[in-house]
Design an enzyme around this catalytic site. Structure first.
Site, short mmCIF file in Angstrom:
data_model
loop_
_atom_site.label_atom_id
_atom_site.label_comp_id
_atom_site.label_asym_id
_atom_site.label_seq_id
_atom_site.Cartn_x
_atom_site.Cartn_y
_atom_site.Cartn_z
N ASP A 1 3.96 33.22 15.49
CA ASP A 1 3.22 32.47 14.56
C ASP A 1 2.47 31.46 15.43
O ASP A 1 2.81 30.71 16.19
CB ASP A 1 4.41 31.66 13.68
N ASP B 1 3.97 34.08 21.88
CA ASP B 1 4.65 33.68 20.60
C ASP B 1 3.88 34.38 19.57
O ASP B 1 2.71 34.99 19.59
CB ASP B 1 4.58 32.16 20.47
N ASP C 1 1.65 28.22 20.95
CA ASP C 1 0.94 27.15 20.14
C ASP C 1 1.61 25.68 20.25
O ASP C 1 1.37 25.05 19.64
CB ASP C 1 0.81 27.59 18.81
#
Length: 259
Positions: free
Chosen positions: A15, A13, A209
Site C-alpha cells: 500500500d 511495501d 512510503d
C-alpha cells in the site's frame, strides 16, 4: 552511498508503493514484470494480516499486478514464524482474520480460548466487544500478548480506519500489559523476509512510503532504503526524522531502469 553494493534483491511495501486505495500506482506493473524477468529475489511486504498470500495475489491480479503468492510476505506469516520459533506447537487465542489464523495453523498452532500460551491480535474489520473482553481476561490470567503490527490506522476508500495498534492500546490500558509487535517497524519481519527470499541485507533494498515503518525497519535490518512519495509521506516530512532513507524518489516508476 557510493560504497554500497549493487542491489540484487528487492523488498517492497504494498500500500502506497504498488497500489493506492485499490488502484495500481503508475509504473508498478512494469516494475513487477521487470523484477520477475530479472530473476532477482523479491518480496512484497504488508503489515496487513487480514488476507492470506493467496488472497492478496488474487486481489493484486484483479488490479493487473502479477505477484505470485510465494512472493508475498505478511505480518501474519512473520508472527506465525516467530511464535513457532519461540514455543513450537503452542496454543493461541486469536483475534483476526483468515490470513492470521491460516498462518498459525500452518505453523502447527492450536487455536483455543482455554488457557492459551498467547493472545494474538491481528487486523480485522469486525472487532467484537466479546472477543476483546475475552482477550483481556486471558492476558490477566497469564497469557502472553502478541500483536501482528503496530499500525494505529489503516486506509480505506471512506477514509482512515482504526487498526491493530489502536485496539492493542485498548487492551494494554485494560491489562497494563504491553504487546510484542512482530510486524514493521520490527526488523525481525525484515530479517525473516530476507531469509524467505534467500537474500542478503548488504545487497538488498527496501522500498516503502513510510519513514516510521518501512524505512526504519529496512535501515535497522542493514538494507538500503528507498522512500517513495506516492503514499503517506511528503518531502517535508523526511526532515522531521533523526534518520534518512538511502534515497527518495517520486514513485516506483523511477526504479524500473535499475533492475
Amino acid at each position: 552511498m557510493a560504497d554500497r553494493k549493487p542491489i540484487e534483491s528487492w523488498l517492497t511495501d504494498m500500500d502506497g508503493v504498488l497500489i493506492h486505495e485499490g488502484t495500481p500506482i503508475p509504473g508498478a506493473k512494469e516494475f513487477l514484470r521487470k523484477l520477475q524477468e530479472s530473476g532477482k529475489p523479491f518480496l512484497v511486504l504488508t503489515n496487513n494480516s487480514i488476507y492470506t498470500p493467496r488472497d492478496l495475489s488474487a486481489r493484486l491480479a484483479g488490479m493487473g499486478l502479477d505477484v505470485p503468492e510465494d512472493r508475498i510476505w505478511t505480518s501474519a506469516l512473520a508472527t506465525a514464524n516467530f511464535l513457532k520459533s519461540q514455543r513450537p506447537g503452542g496454543t493461541a487465542y486469536v483475534i483476526g482474520e483468515a490470513g492470521l489464523t491460516t498462518a498459525l495453523y500452518q505453523a502447527g498452532y492450536v487455536l483455543t480460548d482455554k488457557d492459551p500460551d498467547y493472545v494474538v491480535l491481528g487486523e480485522t474489520r469486525t472487532y467484537s466487544f466479546e472477543a476483546l473482553t475475552k482477550a483481556i481476561r486471558l492476558i490477566n490470567d497469564g497469557a502472553r500478548f502478541i500483536c501482528t503490527n503496530p499500525d494505529e490506522t489503516g486506509p480505506s476508500t471512506e477514509g482512515v480506519l482504526p487498526a491493530t495498534g489502536s485496539v492493542a492500546a485498548l487492551i494494554t490500558k485494560a491489562t497494563g500489559v504491553e504487546p510484542y509487535f512482530v510486524g514493521k517497524p520490527n526488523p525481525l519481519m525484515m530479517r525473516e523476509a530476507l531469509n524467505t527470499a534467500g537474500a542478503h541485507s548488504e545487497t538488498a533494498a527496501m522500498i516503502g512510503d513510510r519513514m516510521d515503518t518501512d524505512v526504519v525497519s529496512g535501515l535497522e535490518a542493514g538494507m538500503q532504503t528507498v522512500l517513495v512519495l506516492t503514499g503517506l509521506t511528503a518531502p517535508e516530512d523526511v526532515e522531521r526524522f533523526p534518520y534518512r532513507p538511502t534515497r527518495v524518489v517520486k514513485s516506483i516508476a523511477d526504479l524500473i531502469d535499475e533492475i
